[in-house]
Design a protein around this motif. Sequence first.
Motif, PDB file in Angstrom:
ATOM      1  N   ARG A   3       0.835  -1.189   0.000  1.00 45.10           N
ATOM      2  CA  ARG A   3       0.000   0.000   0.000  1.00 45.10           C
ATOM      3  C   ARG A   3       0.873   1.243   0.000  1.00 45.10           C
ATOM      4  NH1 ARG A   3      -2.001   3.253   3.894  1.00 45.10           N
ATOM      5  NH2 ARG A   3      -1.120   1.949   5.538  1.00 45.10           N
ATOM      6  N   MET A   4       0.657   2.137  -0.940  1.00 40.70           N
ATOM      7  CA  MET A   4       1.461   3.344  -1.058  1.00 40.70           C
ATOM      8  C   MET A   4       1.000   4.400  -0.069  1.00 40.70           C
ATOM      9  SD  MET A   4       3.638   2.501  -3.248  1.00 40.70           S
ATOM     10  CE  MET A   4       3.870   1.253  -4.520  1.00 40.70           C
ATOM     11  N   SER A  36      13.739  -0.272  -6.842  1.00 42.20           N
ATOM     12  CA  SER A  36      12.634  -1.063  -6.285  1.00 42.20           C
ATOM     13  C   SER A  36      12.806  -1.278  -4.789  1.00 42.20           C
ATOM     14  CB  SER A  36      12.544  -2.422  -6.990  1.00 42.20           C
ATOM     15  OG  SER A  36      12.204  -2.254  -8.351  1.00 42.20           O
ATOM     16  N   LEU A  39      11.799   2.031  -3.212  1.00 41.11           N
ATOM     17  CA  LEU A  39      10.353   2.260  -3.298  1.00 41.11           C
ATOM     18  C   LEU A  39       9.594   1.422  -2.283  1.00 41.11           C
ATOM     19  CD1 LEU A  39       9.897   2.293  -7.188  1.00 41.11           C
ATOM     20  CD2 LEU A  39       9.666   4.245  -5.650  1.00 41.11           C
ATOM     21  N   THR A  40       9.984   0.170  -2.147  1.00 40.39           N
ATOM     22  CA  THR A  40       9.295  -0.725  -1.223  1.00 40.39           C
ATOM     23  C   THR A  40       9.434  -0.252   0.213  1.00 40.39           C
ATOM     24  OG1 THR A  40       9.630  -2.620  -2.688  1.00 40.39           O
ATOM     25  CG2 THR A  40       9.167  -3.096  -0.369  1.00 40.39           C
ATOM     26  N   GLU A  43       7.705   3.140   0.792  1.00 40.25           N
ATOM     27  CA  GLU A  43       6.264   3.059   0.565  1.00 40.25           C
ATOM     28  C   GLU A  43       5.752   4.253  -0.247  1.00 40.25           C
ATOM     29  OE1 GLU A  43       4.859   2.531   4.662  1.00 40.25           O
ATOM     30  OE2 GLU A  43       4.363   0.462   4.081  1.00 40.25           O
ATOM     31  N   SER A  45       5.217   5.592  -4.550  1.00 38.15           N
ATOM     32  CA  SER A  45       5.074   5.098  -5.917  1.00 38.15           C
ATOM     33  C   SER A  45       6.286   5.480  -6.751  1.00 38.15           C
ATOM     34  CB  SER A  45       3.815   5.694  -6.549  1.00 38.15           C
ATOM     35  OG  SER A  45       3.991   7.096  -6.737  1.00 38.15           O
ATOM     36  N   LYS A  46       6.427   4.795  -7.865  1.00 40.98           N
ATOM     37  CA  LYS A  46       7.511   5.119  -8.790  1.00 40.98           C
ATOM     38  C   LYS A  46       7.356   6.559  -9.298  1.00 40.98           C
ATOM     39  CE  LYS A  46       8.884   1.866 -11.490  1.00 40.98           C
ATOM     40  NZ  LYS A  46       8.992   0.876 -12.604  1.00 40.98           N
TER      41      LYS A  46
END
Length: 205
Positions: A3-4, A36, A39-40, A43, A45-46
Motif C-alpha cells: 500500500r502506497m 525497487s 520504493l518498497t 512506501e 510510488s515510482k
Amino acid sequence: MTRMAPLRDPDITRQRILGVAAEEFHLRGYKATSLSDILTRAEVSKGALYHHFPNKQELGYAVLEEAYINDCMSMWRQAMAQDDIIKSLGDMLEEMRSHCVNEDVMKQGCPVNNIAQEMTAQDAGFQQRISAMYTTQAKLVEEALNRSIAAGYIRDDIDPEGVALFIISCLPGMMGIVKATRSKKDLEKMHQGLLNYLETLRAGT
C-alpha cells in the motif's frame, strides 16, 4: 501488494525517499541497491520518486550531498569553530571512536568513504562532489590551525595547509582499515596514534 503512502506533503515524501536511500546505499552499496528496494521501503510510488529524482544517479547525488556530506561537514564545522583545534579535534575523534566501536558500524563503514571508494573512479558527478567536500574540510582545518597558532595553542613553525591535508586524510584511512579488519584494537591504536600526533603540534613541544 504494497500500500502506497498518501502524498500529502511533497517535502516529506522527498525526505522519506532520501532517508531510505541513504540507509540502503550505506547497507548494500550504491550499485547493489535498486530503485525497487527504495520504493518498497519508503512506501511511495515510482511516480512520486521520479517527481523528485529523474533517475538513480540524481538520487545518489542528493543522498551524497544532503545526507552523507551534510552530516559529515556539520561535525567538522562544529569542531573547527573552536580556537584550540587540538582539543576540538580530540573531542571529535573520541566521539567517532565511541560510535565506531559498535560492531554494525565497523561492518558497514563510513557512508562517505564507502561511496567514494565505489563511485569516484566511475562517475564524475560523485568524484566532483566528494573532491569538493575534502577541499572544504581541508580549508576549514587550515583556517582553524591558523587561528590556533595566532591564539598560541599551536607551534608557529608548522605548515597549516600540509597539516590540514594530513589530518583529513587520516580519518578515511582509519575507517577503511577498521571496516576491513573489524578490529577494535586497531581502531584504538589508530585513534591514539592520531591523538599523539596532534599533541606534537602544541606550542612549547
